[in-house]
Design a protein around this motif. Structure first.
Motif, mmCIF file in Angstrom:
data_model
loop_
_atom_site.group_PDB
_atom_site.id
_atom_site.type_symbol
_atom_site.label_atom_id
_atom_site.label_comp_id
_atom_site.label_asym_id
_atom_site.label_seq_id
_atom_site.Cartn_x
_atom_site.Cartn_y
_atom_site.Cartn_z
ATOM 1 N N ILE A 81 0.866 -1.175 0.000
ATOM 2 C CA ILE A 81 0.000 0.000 0.000
ATOM 3 C C ILE A 81 0.904 1.225 0.000
ATOM 4 C CG2 ILE A 81 -1.608 1.380 1.371
ATOM 5 C CD1 ILE A 81 -2.993 -0.905 0.043
ATOM 6 N N LEU A 82 0.680 2.127 -0.928
ATOM 7 C CA LEU A 82 1.454 3.363 -1.021
ATOM 8 C C LEU A 82 0.548 4.536 -0.676
ATOM 9 C CD1 LEU A 82 3.287 2.753 -4.431
ATOM 10 C CD2 LEU A 82 3.947 1.934 -2.162
ATOM 11 N N PHE A 83 1.006 5.379 0.230
ATOM 12 C CA PHE A 83 0.256 6.582 0.590
ATOM 13 C C PHE A 83 1.066 7.792 0.166
ATOM 14 C CE2 PHE A 83 -0.718 9.902 3.875
ATOM 15 C CZ PHE A 83 -1.976 10.209 3.387
ATOM 16 N N TYR A 94 -2.466 4.033 -3.160
ATOM 17 C CA TYR A 94 -2.163 3.188 -4.300
ATOM 18 C C TYR A 94 -1.872 1.770 -3.818
ATOM 19 C CZ TYR A 94 -1.392 7.744 -6.521
ATOM 20 O OH TYR A 94 -1.535 9.024 -6.976
ATOM 21 N N PHE A 95 -1.960 0.834 -4.755
ATOM 22 C CA PHE A 95 -1.731 -0.570 -4.460
ATOM 23 C C PHE A 95 -0.779 -1.150 -5.495
ATOM 24 C CE2 PHE A 95 -2.906 -5.016 -5.299
ATOM 25 C CZ PHE A 95 -2.682 -5.570 -4.046
ATOM 26 N N VAL A 96 0.174 -1.951 -5.032
ATOM 27 C CA VAL A 96 1.085 -2.658 -5.929
ATOM 28 C C VAL A 96 0.982 -4.140 -5.619
ATOM 29 C CG1 VAL A 96 3.464 -2.956 -6.707
ATOM 30 C CG2 VAL A 96 2.660 -0.682 -6.030
ATOM 31 N N ASP A 97 0.565 -4.937 -6.611
ATOM 32 C CA ASP A 97 0.429 -6.377 -6.416
ATOM 33 C C ASP A 97 1.806 -7.022 -6.426
ATOM 34 O OD1 ASP A 97 -0.637 -8.925 -6.181
ATOM 35 O OD2 ASP A 97 -2.285 -8.476 -7.552
ATOM 36 N N SER A 98 1.993 -8.005 -5.569
ATOM 37 C CA SER A 98 3.289 -8.698 -5.520
ATOM 38 C C SER A 98 3.385 -9.785 -6.571
ATOM 39 C CB SER A 98 3.483 -9.335 -4.131
ATOM 40 O OG SER A 98 2.470 -10.305 -3.881
ATOM 41 N N GLU A 99 2.280 -10.034 -7.278
ATOM 42 C CA GLU A 99 2.254 -11.099 -8.269
ATOM 43 C C GLU A 99 1.788 -10.540 -9.602
ATOM 44 O OE1 GLU A 99 0.910 -14.815 -5.607
ATOM 45 O OE2 GLU A 99 -0.507 -13.156 -5.716
ATOM 46 N N GLY A 100 1.686 -11.411 -10.576
ATOM 47 C CA GLY A 100 1.233 -10.981 -11.886
ATOM 48 C C GLY A 100 2.403 -10.752 -12.818
ATOM 49 N N ARG A 107 -4.479 2.829 -8.432
ATOM 50 C CA ARG A 107 -5.027 3.790 -7.475
ATOM 51 C C ARG A 107 -6.208 3.186 -6.714
ATOM 52 N NH1 ARG A 107 -7.074 9.915 -8.967
ATOM 53 N NH2 ARG A 107 -8.570 10.126 -7.283
ATOM 54 N N ILE A 108 -6.303 3.539 -5.434
ATOM 55 C CA ILE A 108 -7.416 3.129 -4.584
ATOM 56 C C ILE A 108 -8.200 4.378 -4.199
ATOM 57 C CG2 ILE A 108 -8.067 2.119 -2.373
ATOM 58 C CD1 ILE A 108 -5.504 0.489 -2.470
ATOM 59 N N ASP A 109 -9.495 4.343 -4.383
ATOM 60 C CA ASP A 109 -10.352 5.476 -4.014
ATOM 61 C C ASP A 109 -11.175 5.105 -2.787
ATOM 62 O OD1 ASP A 109 -10.810 6.012 -7.497
ATOM 63 O OD2 ASP A 109 -9.645 7.258 -6.128
ATOM 64 N N PRO A 110 -10.888 5.704 -1.620
ATOM 65 C CA PRO A 110 -11.661 5.410 -0.408
ATOM 66 C C PRO A 110 -13.125 5.780 -0.592
ATOM 67 C CG PRO A 110 -9.638 6.610 0.120
ATOM 68 C CD PRO A 110 -9.804 6.666 -1.363
ATOM 69 N N PRO A 111 -14.013 5.125 0.152
ATOM 70 C CA PRO A 111 -15.448 5.422 0.010
ATOM 71 C C PRO A 111 -15.834 6.816 0.475
ATOM 72 C CG PRO A 111 -15.059 3.893 1.826
ATOM 73 C CD PRO A 111 -13.764 4.040 1.099
ATOM 74 N N LEU A 149 -12.729 8.714 11.516
ATOM 75 C CA LEU A 149 -11.962 7.526 11.183
ATOM 76 C C LEU A 149 -12.816 6.539 10.405
ATOM 77 C CD1 LEU A 149 -10.151 6.975 14.597
ATOM 78 C CD2 LEU A 149 -9.124 7.848 12.509
ATOM 79 N N LEU A 150 -12.169 5.878 9.464
ATOM 80 C CA LEU A 150 -12.838 4.917 8.608
ATOM 81 C C LEU A 150 -11.950 3.681 8.497
ATOM 82 C CD1 LEU A 150 -15.406 4.889 6.648
ATOM 83 C CD2 LEU A 150 -13.751 5.309 4.829
ATOM 84 N N ILE A 151 -12.522 2.499 8.735
ATOM 85 C CA ILE A 151 -11.803 1.238 8.580
ATOM 86 C C ILE A 151 -12.440 0.495 7.419
ATOM 87 C CG2 ILE A 151 -11.138 -0.936 9.685
ATOM 88 C CD1 ILE A 151 -11.509 0.501 12.386
ATOM 89 N N TYR A 152 -11.625 0.177 6.411
ATOM 90 C CA TYR A 152 -12.262 -0.432 5.248
ATOM 91 C C TYR A 152 -11.329 -1.383 4.506
ATOM 92 C CZ TYR A 152 -10.668 1.824 0.818
ATOM 93 O OH TYR A 152 -9.991 2.196 -0.305
ATOM 94 N N ASN A 153 -11.976 -2.293 3.753
ATOM 95 C CA ASN A 153 -11.259 -3.238 2.908
ATOM 96 C C ASN A 153 -11.264 -2.680 1.493
ATOM 97 O OD1 ASN A 153 -10.588 -5.377 1.119
ATOM 98 N ND2 ASN A 153 -11.241 -6.896 2.621
ATOM 99 N N PRO A 154 -10.098 -2.334 0.934
ATOM 100 C CA PRO A 154 -10.082 -1.672 -0.376
ATOM 101 C C PRO A 154 -10.501 -2.576 -1.530
ATOM 102 C CG PRO A 154 -7.852 -2.174 0.349
ATOM 103 C CD PRO A 154 -8.750 -2.489 1.500
ATOM 104 N N PHE A 155 -10.566 -3.884 -1.319
ATOM 105 C CA PHE A 155 -10.915 -4.784 -2.419
ATOM 106 C C PHE A 155 -12.338 -5.293 -2.336
ATOM 107 C CE2 PHE A 155 -6.301 -5.029 -1.874
ATOM 108 C CZ PHE A 155 -5.945 -4.504 -3.099
ATOM 109 N N VAL A 156 -12.888 -5.356 -1.146
ATOM 110 C CA VAL A 156 -14.306 -5.688 -1.012
ATOM 111 C C VAL A 156 -15.143 -4.420 -1.114
ATOM 112 C CG1 VAL A 156 -16.054 -6.702 0.501
ATOM 113 C CG2 VAL A 156 -13.787 -7.727 0.355
ATOM 114 N N GLY A 157 -14.597 -3.310 -0.577
ATOM 115 C CA GLY A 157 -15.244 -2.011 -0.730
ATOM 116 C C GLY A 157 -16.089 -1.576 0.442
ATOM 117 N N ASP A 158 -16.356 -2.465 1.411
ATOM 118 C CA ASP A 158 -17.188 -2.050 2.540
ATOM 119 C C ASP A 158 -16.336 -1.356 3.592
ATOM 120 O OD1 ASP A 158 -15.852 -4.377 3.427
ATOM 121 O OD2 ASP A 158 -17.382 -4.675 4.967
#
Length: 414
Positions: A81-83, A94-100, A107-111, A149-158
């Motif tokens: 995770i890059l801030f 931002y997010f960088v996958d370790s695979e692929g 880019r990650i857009d918070p809710p 404060l907000l706690i969230y999962n960036p891939f599920v979105g909730d």
């Protein structure tokens, strides 16, 4: 009408075409086999599959997949995770996958939409973010403004919102976020410093400046919020070392948050130490620092290496040392695991931040110019990671993605 019919035929022919063997085989595979395949895909491929296929959406919603995926990623290199903390532009995640096949920044857009916010921390596939409640300009970790404060999962979105804390006069606050395996609870820790107006008639007050019979004193407080409850709890005052320009905790180990901070003056000058906050019993403590010749807070940072507390820093202009505490809280278990020449890639000695250990034995580091490098201790060699789209200035955190929702991860009622 004819054009639409032609498009529909093309879709149908794509699945019926015998030359398109991949499509035919996917359609014929049993769901159990498909789940095994999906659990081995990078998380970004899963999200793409979910967004482009009705069948993919149904499969990824299978309640068995999050656990299967979690078992697989625990044996893989962590993602990043890059801030972006450039003060002159809106903050970005931002997010960088370790695979692929290709490493590139996504880019990650918070809710919650906001140009300015802070990354408090991450654990168990969740991110904790703080947003200024008032104002629209940059706010630092020690801002006089309050934060939501907000706690969230960036891939599920909730997301789960944390109850706002009470506000004080001219306050400054810093947060920590973590999980304790013994209690199974996620908690947010708040250290707040603020002004308090008192009358000079108070017999316990030592008055230095008086204005119309009143004076200002400075106080501090620790508050803890257990996710799933409805209120912040006061836990006394923080150690004096944590009330002077303190930043967020740097490492979550054994259910405790950790800071490197100055603890006083000694015969050789400034003395630094490691302060912890244990999330289960909610108490502060001191952790013995590495037995190096010179342990100073401005030259050292904390991280987690293979589940152990690690302290790394410039001991002198010739050595950058990485220490690992093999047995938590045991002073004698500190081991200097790595030591290398900080003159990389040349010029002045560089300060590195340790991000994590990789499965191949290398150490992932962030250079002071924000470049990401891996260090091979066997070959004593550095390699700069080629990642497309890196922001200019950023904080990098190791991150194991999760397909569990934020509420499910924190055992909250869905």
């Amino acid at each position: 009408m004819d054009h639409d019919e032609g498009r529909e035929k093309k879709r149908i022919n794509l699945a019926d075409d015998p030359s398109n063997k991949a499509v035919v085989r996917i359609d014929l595979l049993p769901p159990e086999i498909l789940l095994e395949i999906l659990a081995r895909l990078p998380v970004t491929s899963l999200i793409h599959f979910k967004s482009t296929s009705h069948a993919g959406r149904d499969l990824i919603s299978d309640p068995r997949l999050p656990q299967m995926f979690g078992n697989r990623v625990s044996d893989s290199n962590p993602c990043l995770i890059l801030f972006n903390y450039n003060f002159h532009v809106p903050q970005r995640l931002y997010f960088v996958d370790s695979e692929g096949c290709s490493r590139r920044v996504r880019r990650i857009d918070p809710p919650q939409h906001s140009k300015f916010y802070n990354l408090v921390g991450s654990c168990n596939g969740l991110l904790c973010l703080s947003f200024p409640i008032i104002g629209g300009s940059w706010v630092s970790h020690m801002s006089p403004m309050s934060h939501s404060l907000l706690i969230y999962n960036p891939f599920v979105g909730d997301a789960v919102r944390v109850q706002p804390a009470n506000r004080f006069l001219n306050q400054s606050e810093v947060f920590g976020f973590g999980f304790h395996p013994r209690t199974g609870e996620f908690k947010v820790v708040r250290i707040v410093c603020y002004e308090k107006i008192m009358t000079v008639a108070d017999p316990e007050l030592v008055v230095e400046e008086v204005n119309d019979g009143f004076t200002t004193v400075y106080e501090s407080m620790v508050q803890v919020f257990t996710v799933g409850t409805t209120e912040w709890r006061k836990k006394g005052v923080p150690p004096s070392q944590l009330t002077d320009e303190i930043g967020p905790p740097e490492a979550l180990v054994e259910g405790s948050l950790h800071w490197v901070t100055d603890v006083g003056m000694g015969g050789v000058g400034l003395i630094s130490g490691i302060i912890s906050f244990e999330l289960a019993d909610e108490v502060f403590g001191e952790i013995p620092h590495p037995p190096c010749q010179r342990f100073v807070s401005r030259d050292f940072s904390l991280s987690v290496l293979n589940g152990c507390l690690s302290a790394a820093g410039l001991v002198d202009t010739l050595h950058f040392d990485i220490w690992v505490m093999k047995q938590y809280r045991v002073k004698e278990s500190w081991v200097k695991q790595f030591s290398f020449d900080p003159y990389f890639p040349g010029g002045w000695p560089r300060f590195f931040t340790v991000i994590c250990a990789l499965k191949n034995g290398e150490i992932l580091l962030q250079n002071e110019d924000s470049s990401l490098v891996s260090y091979d201790p066997v070959e004593n060699r550095f390699k700069t990671l080629q990642i497309s789209g890196l922001p200019n200035w950023f904080q990098a955190l190791p991150f194991l993605p999760s397909l569990f929702s934020a509420k499910a991860t924190m055992n909250l009622q869905l």
